[in-house]
Design a protein around this motif. Structure first.
Motif, PDB file in Angstrom:
ATOM      1  N   GLY A 146      74.369 109.945  57.531  1.00 17.25           N
ATOM      2  CA  GLY A 146      75.148 108.931  58.225  1.00 17.25           C
ATOM      3  C   GLY A 146      75.635 109.348  59.586  1.00 17.25           C
ATOM      4  N   GLU A 147      76.511 108.516  60.118  1.00 19.87           N
ATOM      5  CA  GLU A 147      77.018 108.680  61.472  1.00 19.87           C
ATOM      6  C   GLU A 147      78.288 109.537  61.464  1.00 19.87           C
ATOM      7  OE1 GLU A 147      74.916 107.316  63.498  1.00 19.87           O
ATOM      8  OE2 GLU A 147      73.916 106.296  61.842  1.00 19.87           O
ATOM      9  N   ASN A 148      78.472 110.312  62.532  1.00 24.15           N
ATOM     10  CA  ASN A 148      79.721 111.054  62.698  1.00 24.15           C
ATOM     11  C   ASN A 148      80.870 110.076  62.906  1.00 24.15           C
ATOM     12  OD1 ASN A 148      79.082 113.877  62.601  1.00 24.15           O
ATOM     13  ND2 ASN A 148      77.963 113.602  64.516  1.00 24.15           N
ATOM     14  N   ARG A 149      81.919 110.219  62.113  1.00 22.23           N
ATOM     15  CA  ARG A 149      83.098 109.361  62.285  1.00 22.23           C
ATOM     16  C   ARG A 149      84.009 109.890  63.387  1.00 22.23           C
ATOM     17  NH1 ARG A 149      80.006 107.026  59.313  1.00 22.23           N
ATOM     18  NH2 ARG A 149      80.594 105.737  57.521  1.00 22.23           N
ATOM     19  N   TYR A 150      84.029 111.214  63.556  1.00 18.33           N
ATOM     20  CA  TYR A 150      84.853 111.821  64.604  1.00 18.33           C
ATOM     21  C   TYR A 150      83.940 112.206  65.762  1.00 18.33           C
ATOM     22  CZ  TYR A 150      88.057 114.924  67.056  1.00 18.33           C
ATOM     23  OH  TYR A 150      88.845 115.505  68.025  1.00 18.33           O
ATOM     24  N   ARG A 151      84.277 111.743  66.965  1.00 24.95           N
ATOM     25  CA  ARG A 151      83.443 112.016  68.134  1.00 24.95           C
ATOM     26  C   ARG A 151      84.321 112.497  69.280  1.00 24.95           C
ATOM     27  NH1 ARG A 151      78.855 107.151  67.959  1.00 24.95           N
ATOM     28  NH2 ARG A 151      77.909 107.877  66.005  1.00 24.95           N
ATOM     29  N   HIS A 152      84.147 113.760  69.615  1.00 16.88           N
ATOM     30  CA  HIS A 152      85.012 114.372  70.627  1.00 16.88           C
ATOM     31  C   HIS A 152      84.624 113.880  72.029  1.00 16.88           C
ATOM     32  CE1 HIS A 152      87.014 117.457  73.035  1.00 16.88           C
ATOM     33  NE2 HIS A 152      87.755 117.706  71.969  1.00 16.88           N
ATOM     34  N   PRO A 153      85.610 113.673  72.907  1.00 14.00           N
ATOM     35  CA  PRO A 153      85.313 113.206  74.274  1.00 14.00           C
ATOM     36  C   PRO A 153      84.355 114.111  75.035  1.00 14.00           C
ATOM     37  CG  PRO A 153      87.642 112.937  73.798  1.00 14.00           C
ATOM     38  CD  PRO A 153      87.061 113.684  72.640  1.00 14.00           C
ATOM     39  N   LEU A 154      84.408 115.437  74.805  1.00 20.25           N
ATOM     40  CA  LEU A 154      83.484 116.322  75.513  1.00 20.25           C
ATOM     41  C   LEU A 154      82.045 116.117  75.034  1.00 20.25           C
ATOM     42  CD1 LEU A 154      85.465 119.674  75.842  1.00 20.25           C
ATOM     43  CD2 LEU A 154      84.649 118.201  77.705  1.00 20.25           C
ATOM     44  N   THR A 155      81.854 115.829  73.768  1.00 28.62           N
ATOM     45  CA  THR A 155      80.515 115.502  73.287  1.00 28.62           C
ATOM     46  C   THR A 155      80.023 114.229  73.950  1.00 28.62           C
ATOM     47  OG1 THR A 155      81.050 116.508  71.142  1.00 28.62           O
ATOM     48  CG2 THR A 155      79.116 115.071  71.244  1.00 28.62           C
ATOM     49  N   GLN A 156      80.898 113.248  74.051  1.00 32.49           N
ATOM     50  CA  GLN A 156      80.521 111.994  74.710  1.00 32.49           C
ATOM     51  C   GLN A 156      80.173 112.226  76.172  1.00 32.49           C
ATOM     52  OE1 GLN A 156      84.206 109.992  73.603  1.00 32.49           O
ATOM     53  NE2 GLN A 156      83.098 108.694  72.141  1.00 32.49           N
ATOM     54  N   ALA A 157      80.902 113.119  76.844  1.00 30.64           N
ATOM     55  CA  ALA A 157      80.605 113.426  78.245  1.00 30.64           C
ATOM     56  C   ALA A 157      79.232 114.081  78.377  1.00 30.64           C
ATOM     57  CB  ALA A 157      81.689 114.329  78.817  1.00 30.64           C
ATOM     58  N   CYS A 158      78.890 114.964  77.451  1.00 31.51           N
ATOM     59  CA  CYS A 158      77.565 115.601  77.483  1.00 31.51           C
ATOM     60  C   CYS A 158      76.455 114.570  77.317  1.00 31.51           C
ATOM     61  CB  CYS A 158      77.470 116.659  76.385  1.00 31.51           C
ATOM     62  SG  CYS A 158      78.459 118.138  76.667  1.00 31.51           S
ATOM     63  N   ILE A 159      76.662 113.625  76.423  1.00 33.51           N
ATOM     64  CA  ILE A 159      75.661 112.581  76.212  1.00 33.51           C
ATOM     65  C   ILE A 159      75.503 111.734  77.469  1.00 33.51           C
ATOM     66  CG2 ILE A 159      75.195 110.453  74.920  1.00 33.51           C
ATOM     67  CD1 ILE A 159      76.467 111.871  72.473  1.00 33.51           C
ATOM     68  N   ARG A 160      76.609 111.366  78.099  1.00 36.78           N
ATOM     69  CA  ARG A 160      76.522 110.593  79.339  1.00 36.78           C
ATOM     70  C   ARG A 160      75.819 111.388  80.433  1.00 36.78           C
ATOM     71  NH1 ARG A 160      81.753 109.016  77.864  1.00 36.78           N
ATOM     72  NH2 ARG A 160      82.701 110.528  79.276  1.00 36.78           N
ATOM     73  N   ALA A 161      76.066 112.688  80.509  1.00 37.46           N
ATOM     74  CA  ALA A 161      75.394 113.521  81.506  1.00 37.46           C
ATOM     75  C   ALA A 161      73.885 113.498  81.296  1.00 37.46           C
ATOM     76  CB  ALA A 161      75.927 114.948  81.428  1.00 37.46           C
ATOM     77  N   CYS A 162      73.444 113.554  80.052  1.00 42.12           N
ATOM     78  CA  CYS A 162      72.002 113.498  79.780  1.00 42.12           C
ATOM     79  C   CYS A 162      71.421 112.141  80.150  1.00 42.12           C
ATOM     80  CB  CYS A 162      71.739 113.819  78.309  1.00 42.12           C
ATOM     81  SG  CYS A 162      71.961 115.553  77.893  1.00 42.12           S
ATOM     82  N   GLU A 163      72.178 111.090  79.918  1.00 39.38           N
ATOM     83  CA  GLU A 163      71.728 109.765  80.359  1.00 39.38           C
ATOM     84  C   GLU A 163      71.610 109.724  81.886  1.00 39.38           C
ATOM     85  OE1 GLU A 163      73.119 106.209  77.825  1.00 39.38           O
ATOM     86  OE2 GLU A 163      74.796 107.621  77.738  1.00 39.38           O
ATOM     87  N   GLN A 164      72.537 110.371  82.566  1.00 39.24           N
ATOM     88  CA  GLN A 164      72.472 110.416  84.022  1.00 39.24           C
ATOM     89  C   GLN A 164      71.277 111.222  84.521  1.00 39.24           C
ATOM     90  OE1 GLN A 164      76.449 111.911  84.678  1.00 39.24           O
ATOM     91  NE2 GLN A 164      77.383 109.866  84.532  1.00 39.24           N
ATOM     92  N   MET A 165      70.731 112.089  83.646  1.00 39.29           N
ATOM     93  CA  MET A 165      69.498 112.810  83.970  1.00 39.29           C
ATOM     94  C   MET A 165      68.259 111.948  83.732  1.00 39.29           C
ATOM     95  SD  MET A 165      70.309 116.501  82.204  1.00 39.29           S
ATOM     96  CE  MET A 165      68.587 117.023  82.259  1.00 39.29           C
ATOM     97  N   GLY A 166      68.458 110.775  83.123  1.00 39.28           N
ATOM     98  CA  GLY A 166      67.334 109.882  82.878  1.00 39.28           C
ATOM     99  C   GLY A 166      66.896 109.776  81.436  1.00 39.28           C
ATOM    100  N   LEU A 167      67.613 110.454  80.536  1.00 34.57           N
ATOM    101  CA  LEU A 167      67.254 110.376  79.117  1.00 34.57           C
ATOM    102  C   LEU A 167      67.761 109.076  78.508  1.00 34.57           C
ATOM    103  CD1 LEU A 167      67.979 113.930  77.654  1.00 34.57           C
ATOM    104  CD2 LEU A 167      65.762 112.829  77.888  1.00 34.57           C
ATOM    105  N   PRO A 168      66.990 108.463  77.630  1.00 34.37           N
ATOM    106  CA  PRO A 168      67.483 107.269  76.941  1.00 34.37           C
ATOM    107  C   PRO A 168      68.482 107.640  75.852  1.00 34.37           C
ATOM    108  CG  PRO A 168      65.315 107.847  76.101  1.00 34.37           C
ATOM    109  CD  PRO A 168      65.595 108.788  77.249  1.00 34.37           C
ATOM    110  N   TYR A 169      69.449 106.759  75.615  1.00 31.96           N
ATOM    111  CA  TYR A 169      70.351 106.956  74.491  1.00 31.96           C
ATOM    112  C   TYR A 169      69.629 106.554  73.210  1.00 31.96           C
ATOM    113  CZ  TYR A 169      74.323 106.639  71.359  1.00 31.96           C
ATOM    114  OH  TYR A 169      75.172 106.825  70.297  1.00 31.96           O
ATOM    115  N   THR A 170      69.816 107.346  72.145  1.00 30.57           N
ATOM    116  CA  THR A 170      69.199 107.010  70.871  1.00 30.57           C
ATOM    117  C   THR A 170      70.167 107.274  69.736  1.00 30.57           C
ATOM    118  OG1 THR A 170      67.322 107.435  69.393  1.00 30.57           O
ATOM    119  CG2 THR A 170      68.186 109.326  70.594  1.00 30.57           C
ATOM    120  N   ASN A 171      70.060 106.472  68.698  1.00 27.16           N
ATOM    121  CA  ASN A 171      70.822 106.747  67.474  1.00 27.16           C
ATOM    122  C   ASN A 171      69.893 107.210  66.354  1.00 27.16           C
ATOM    123  OD1 ASN A 171      69.514 104.362  66.903  1.00 27.16           O
ATOM    124  ND2 ASN A 171      71.246 103.430  65.843  1.00 27.16           N
ATOM    125  N   ASP A 172      68.624 107.508  66.713  1.00 27.06           N
ATOM    126  CA  ASP A 172      67.665 107.940  65.696  1.00 27.06           C
ATOM    127  C   ASP A 172      66.691 108.952  66.289  1.00 27.06           C
ATOM    128  OD1 ASP A 172      66.044 108.271  63.538  1.00 27.06           O
ATOM    129  OD2 ASP A 172      65.192 106.257  63.552  1.00 27.06           O
TER     130      ASP A 172
END
Length: 551
Positions: A146-172
């Motif tokens: 399943g999905e992580n219920r707790y999501r730290h802001p720094l993890t979210q920032a890392c994901i956004r940084a990767c999107e800014q590099m051109g990576l697509p967001y995925t949940n799978d």
């Protein structure tokens, strides 16, 4: 020497062994399951965020030999020593690898019948996915994904940084494509770890067909007088008298990339000269312990401008607060596996990911070699980064004929020249992520690598050699294949030339798949059990192209 008899005897109750035991008992067979570690009944095994504590306390303390290409450093490469094995101590990340990994097994490694479409049904059989239900996912398996219920802001920032590099967001990361960035799915349910012990094995509670013995060190597989077939195993409990357990049908070795070759070697199955050197009579000459490889990574660490990481959240009032929240509501920081998110990135010009990121909302150095670096004492963020498909190959050998001794691990990390270039490219990719706006506005300074330009390949090579370490994904030491000259088990996981003996765990991988390996071990367990119970279902689809790799 006392003895008992069962239909099947399984050496090792880890991620694969628990799966095999469960499926055999469900089919009506009697099973003896032997585990060298203790029961996984500590509260810390249930709490996801205590992953570091249980990993450090409930693992075999394996170390490599000094690595010539890594500044002669010996590296920690611990493995779970507890009921549930790695699934009871790992980071709970559910990753299967890529379609191409398994198609490569069939095409390039000669493992017909192990291509992606062959193994997909067994991945589906493992999982009860709470949010994904297409052709790639199962909904009724033993392990909640399943999905992580707790999501730290720094993890979210890392994901956004990767999107800014051109990576697509995925949940799978386990569907049609692995490429992208996002939060990992995990084997966590209602805030608790879901190991194979607490899922598969627990479903058999009270079943008289299953006997589980912990603290049981397997000494060797017993062969009949002609050494033609396996008849059982010898083991001892807490250093006590040797006990022999007889198997009416088969002996199954599921002790992992280090434990499984060790048991075979102690049984006289392996390279003849090595066995002679250790005072063991060679019975079957097979390349046991060869083809060892692992995933490696480096930690790219940066301090943050503000105190926003989880540094010191495990101390004082904060620790009490988080623990009480978990105990009362099964929510909050303690439900996090810490390695909440990541990315898979193609960096070599192809469209196939070859680099993986793990994001940590703290400075990472918990899995450094003991004494190598001081504890981090600042707030920060880390990207654990590594290339996914090592070409280097090492070997696992016996230290002696004493079953209580650990094995010798000649890992040969970075011995293939391509691996160093690939790891440098991986580090550059992580440094690029650190430069993206989502992270750059939070970061005070990148401290590892310290003051090295992203374009300074020589300095980055030096950094890699000094900082590379394992991701704890070893495999390959009882390699799957058709030819006894370069493999240990055949395509149905039977040890070449030894009837009634199989190896079912990560040691059979000719090439460890691209990503975290617990899901792979469970799949191998499901496939292995099916090969035992329904051998008629095994289909070989010969490949048209084949070559031997990394030899």
């Amino acid at each position: 020497m006392s003895s008992a008899e069962f239909d099947y005897v399984i050496a090792g109750a880890g991620s694969a062994g628990c799966v095999v035991a469960t499926r055999l008992v469900q089919a009506g067979h009697s099973v003896l399951l032997l585990e060298a570690g203790e029961k996984d009944d500590s509260l810390f095994h249930k709490i996801p965020a205590t992953v570091v504590k249980v990993f450090q306390q409930k693992s075999w303390p394996y170390m490599t030999l000094p690595q010539a290409e890594c500044n002669n450093r010996s590296m920690l490469i611990a493995q779970g020593k507890v009921l549930g094995g790695g699934s009871s101590v790992n980071g709970m990340i559910y990753i299967r690898g890529q379609r191409q990994d398994y198609d490569d097994w069939a095409r390039d490694w000669g493992c017909d019948g192990w291509a992606y479409e062959d193994v997909l049904p067994f991945f589906r059989r493992c999982e009860a996915n709470e949010s994904l239900g297409d052709r790639y996912h199962g909904e009724t398996g033993p392990v909640h994904i399943g999905e992580n219920r707790y999501r730290h802001p720094l993890t979210q920032a890392c994901i956004r940084a990767c999107e800014q590099m051109g990576l697509p967001y995925t949940n799978d990361f386990n569907g049609a494509s692995q490429q992208g960035t996002g939060f990992y799915q995990t084997n966590i349910k209602n805030g608790e770890r879901q190991s194979t012990s607490q899922t598969y094995l627990k479903s058999l509670t009270g079943n008289p067909k299953l006997t589980v013995i912990t603290h049981a060190l397997v000494h060797k597989v017993c062969l009949d007088n002609s050494a033609s077939k396996a008849t059982g195993v010898q083991y001892s409990v807490k250093g006590g008298a040797v006990v022999e357990a007889k198997a009416r049908k088969e002996v199954i070795v599921s002790a992992g990339a280090f434990g499984s070759p060790k048991i075979l070697l102690l049984s006289g199955i392996g390279p003849s000269q090595h066995l002679k050197d250790k005072g063991i009579q060679p019975l079957h000459d097979l390349p046991v312990g060869k083809n060892f490889h692992d995933h490696q990574h480096m930690s790219i660490n940066a301090t943050t401008k503000d105190n926003i990481s989880i540094y010191e959240e495990d101390k004082g009032f904060s620790a009490v607060k988080h623990m009480l929240q978990w105990l009362w509501t099964r929510s909050g920081l303690m439900t996090s596996n810490i390695l909440e998110g990541g990315a898979f990135i193609a960096t070599d010009g192809s469209d196939r990911p070859d680099v993986q990121f793990h994001f940590l909302p703290l400075l990472d150095n918990f899995d450094n070699t003991p004494g190598e670096k001081p504890e981090a004492e600042a707030h920060g963020v880390s990207i654990k980064v590594g290339h996914l498909r090592s070409k280097s190959r090492g070997e696992v050998r016996l230290l002696s004929s004493n079953p209580a001794d650990l094995v010798e691990i000649d890992a040969q990390i970075l011995s293939h020249p391509d691996d160093l270039k690939n790891q440098v490219r991986a580090v550059k990719t992580a440094l690029t992520a650190m430069e993206q706006p989502a992270l750059k506005r939070l970061i005070k300074r990148v401290i590892e690598p310290d003051n090295i330009s992203i374009n300074d390949d020589k300095a980055l090579e030096t950094f890699v050699r000094q900082n590379i370490k394992t991701v704890y994904h070893p495999g390959g030491t009882c390699k799957l294949g058709q030819n006894p000259q370069d493999s240990v088990v055949d395509l149905q996981l039977r040890v070449h030339g030894v009837p009634n003996l199989r190896v079912i765990d990560m040691s059979i991988c000719p090439q460890v798949p691209s990503g975290n390996t617990n899901a792979v071990a469970m799949m191998i367990g499901e496939r292995g059990a099916d090969l035992i119970l329904h051998p008629e279902n095994f289909q070989r689809q010969p490949s048209t192209t084949r070559e031997t790799l990394y030899v």
